[in-house]
Motif scaffolding. Structure first.
Motif, PDB file in Angstrom:
ATOM      1  N   GLU A  69     -27.279  -0.811 -13.907  1.00  0.00           N
ATOM      2  CA  GLU A  69     -27.085   0.039 -14.779  1.00  0.00           C
ATOM      3  C   GLU A  69     -25.978  -0.011 -15.595  1.00  0.00           C
ATOM      4  O   GLU A  69     -26.136   0.692 -16.666  1.00  0.00           O
ATOM      5  CB  GLU A  69     -27.204   1.293 -14.278  1.00  0.00           C
ATOM      6  N   ARG A 147     -20.420   3.715  -2.516  1.00  0.00           N
ATOM      7  CA  ARG A 147     -20.804   5.217  -2.526  1.00  0.00           C
ATOM      8  C   ARG A 147     -20.844   5.492  -1.052  1.00  0.00           C
ATOM      9  O   ARG A 147     -21.377   4.731  -0.009  1.00  0.00           O
ATOM     10  CB  ARG A 147     -22.100   5.256  -3.293  1.00  0.00           C
ATOM     11  N   ASP A 284     -14.117   4.536 -15.403  1.00  0.00           N
ATOM     12  CA  ASP A 284     -14.396   3.082 -15.070  1.00  0.00           C
ATOM     13  C   ASP A 284     -13.391   2.023 -15.337  1.00  0.00           C
ATOM     14  O   ASP A 284     -12.926   1.487 -14.529  1.00  0.00           O
ATOM     15  CB  ASP A 284     -15.816   2.555 -15.782  1.00  0.00           C
TER      16      ASP A 284
HETATM   17  O1  AHR Z   1     -20.711   4.311  -8.184  1.00  0.00           O
HETATM   18  C1  AHR Z   1     -19.813   3.759  -9.211  1.00  0.00           C
HETATM   19  C2  AHR Z   1     -20.472   4.019 -10.471  1.00  0.00           C
HETATM   20  O2  AHR Z   1     -21.685   3.319 -10.723  1.00  0.00           O
HETATM   21  C3  AHR Z   1     -19.637   3.612 -11.734  1.00  0.00           C
HETATM   22  O3  AHR Z   1     -18.959   4.537 -12.172  1.00  0.00           O
HETATM   23  C4  AHR Z   1     -20.866   3.577 -12.671  1.00  0.00           C
HETATM   24  O4  AHR Z   1     -20.709   2.929 -13.747  1.00  0.00           O
HETATM   25  C5  AHR Z   1     -21.717   2.845 -11.857  1.00  0.00           C
HETATM   26  O5  AHR Z   1     -23.121   2.719 -12.362  1.00  0.00           O
END
Ligand code: AHR
Length: 350
Positions: A69, A147, A284
């Motif tokens: 993405e 994450r 970012d």
């Molecule tokens: O989890 C990190 C985030 O996911 C970043 O900030 C973003 O650009 C990515 O898509």
């Protein structure tokens, strides 16, 4: 009948000995003839085995990536591939194309394949318990990359390697307070374009930012709107926000560069100068956003590094060896802004 009788008739002991000798020399002769062939077979087999052992990767790692993405995500995937090659890790990489069900299916494939370690970047925080329980029951350690997840169950994952998103939000909020002070602003109206709903960076960046500005009475958040970390959604959200609030907007706080880069042309088309008429804050620190920061159309970019590959490989090796690992591993991150000489920011590499 006579012939049969002769054939079956018992031999004397000299005949038996002679026959035995003849059989032995035939066997030795045969062995000598096929010996080179046997040696060749053993040699080739042995070499193949040795080669197999030499070339065998030391660790098999299954990694489920969220998708593609953003420049950040693409840089993250590339870094993990590069580091896997450096660390002699055989990487089973699966791209989930932004779908949680694809990630769950990928993790099930890794379990069936009996990889040494599973790693994945959960697109959202909820909904992982069942598949992670399956991994646990199969005895395969799981590393969260980038994450986190939300669960009531103990011991489903070994650790999380990723940015401190809360701190990123705090750094963005603290920058805004300094900027408002420097411009002697007494009203600060903010619109927030958030990342994917219920993802860790969305939740934590928002919480950190809100906490940082909470004590400052000049600050008002007009609206928070879901931009899903996508450039196209950033543009759509900005269009809607401009329609609703127009020049009432003082600040755009966007949760990633991609959405910021989508929002900027909308602001310009609406007749405003980003960076001057509106304060633009992004997260970012990819090369494109840093270039725009240098042009003065973005005011602040909080770094979120995608370079998590080295930590991932080292941690995977430790887990395979049964060693303990830190439960949370955060990289060091910084803020790039118009408070500094932006010409000195080195190339970002993503
Ligand atoms: O989890 C990190 C985030 O996911 C970043 O900030 C973003 O650009 C990515 O898509």
């Amino acid at each position: 009948m006579t012939w049969l009788k002769r054939k079956n008739s018992p031999k004397n002991s000299r005949d038996v000995a002679k026959e035995e000798q003849r059989r032995c020399s035939f066997f030795a002769w045969s062995l000598l003839r096929i010996l080179p062939l046997l040696l060749l077979i053993f040699a080739v087999g042995g070499c193949e085995k040795a080669a197999e052992q030499d070339n065998a990767p030391k660790l098999l790692l299954g990694f489920s990536q969220i998708g593609s993405e953003s420049a950040w995500r693409i840089g993250n995937t590339r870094d993990i591939e590069d580091q896997a090659a450096k660390f002699d890790v055989s990487l089973m990489l699966e791209n989930a194309n932004q779908k949680q069900e694809n990630q769950i299916a990928a993790i099930r494939r890794f379990i069936a394949y009996k990889v040494d370690v599973i790693a994945f970047s959960p697109i959202v925080e909820d909904g992982w318990d069942n598949v992670l329980l399956e991994a646990k029951n199969a005895g395969i350690p799981v590393i969260l990359v980038d994450r986190d997840i939300s669960t009531q169950k103990e011991g489903l994952t070994s650790c999380v390697i990723g940015a401190d998103f809360y701190k990123e939000g705090v750094m963005a909020g603290e920058y805004l307070i300094r900027k408002a002070d420097s411009l002697s602003m007494n009203r600060v109206n903010i619109v927030e374009i958030t990342g994917t709903e219920n993802s860790t960076p969305m939740l934590q960046r928002q919480a950190g930012f809100m906490d940082a500005i909470a004590g400052d009475e000049r600050m008002t958040v007009l609206k928070s709107i879901d931009g899903d970390f996508l450039k196209s959604r950033g543009a759509e959200c900005m269009r809607a926000l401009l329609e609703e609030y127009g020049d009432g907007i003082d600040v755009v706080f966007s949760h990633n560069d991609e959405m910021t880069l989508g929002a900027l042309p909308e602001i310009e088309e609406a007749g405003y100068l980003p960076g001057e008429d509106m304060i633009i804050i992004s997260i970012d620190g990819g090369q494109k956003a840093i270039d725009v920061l240098k042009e003065g159309r973005i005011n602040c970019v909080v770094e979120c590094t995608p370079k998590l590959g080295r930590e991932l490989m080292e941690t995977a090796y430790r887990l395979k060896a049964g060693l303990s690992v830190s439960t949370v591993i955060h990289p060091e991150e910084q803020v790039f802004s118009d408070e500094q000489d932006t010409s000195e920011i080195p190339p970002r590499g993503y």
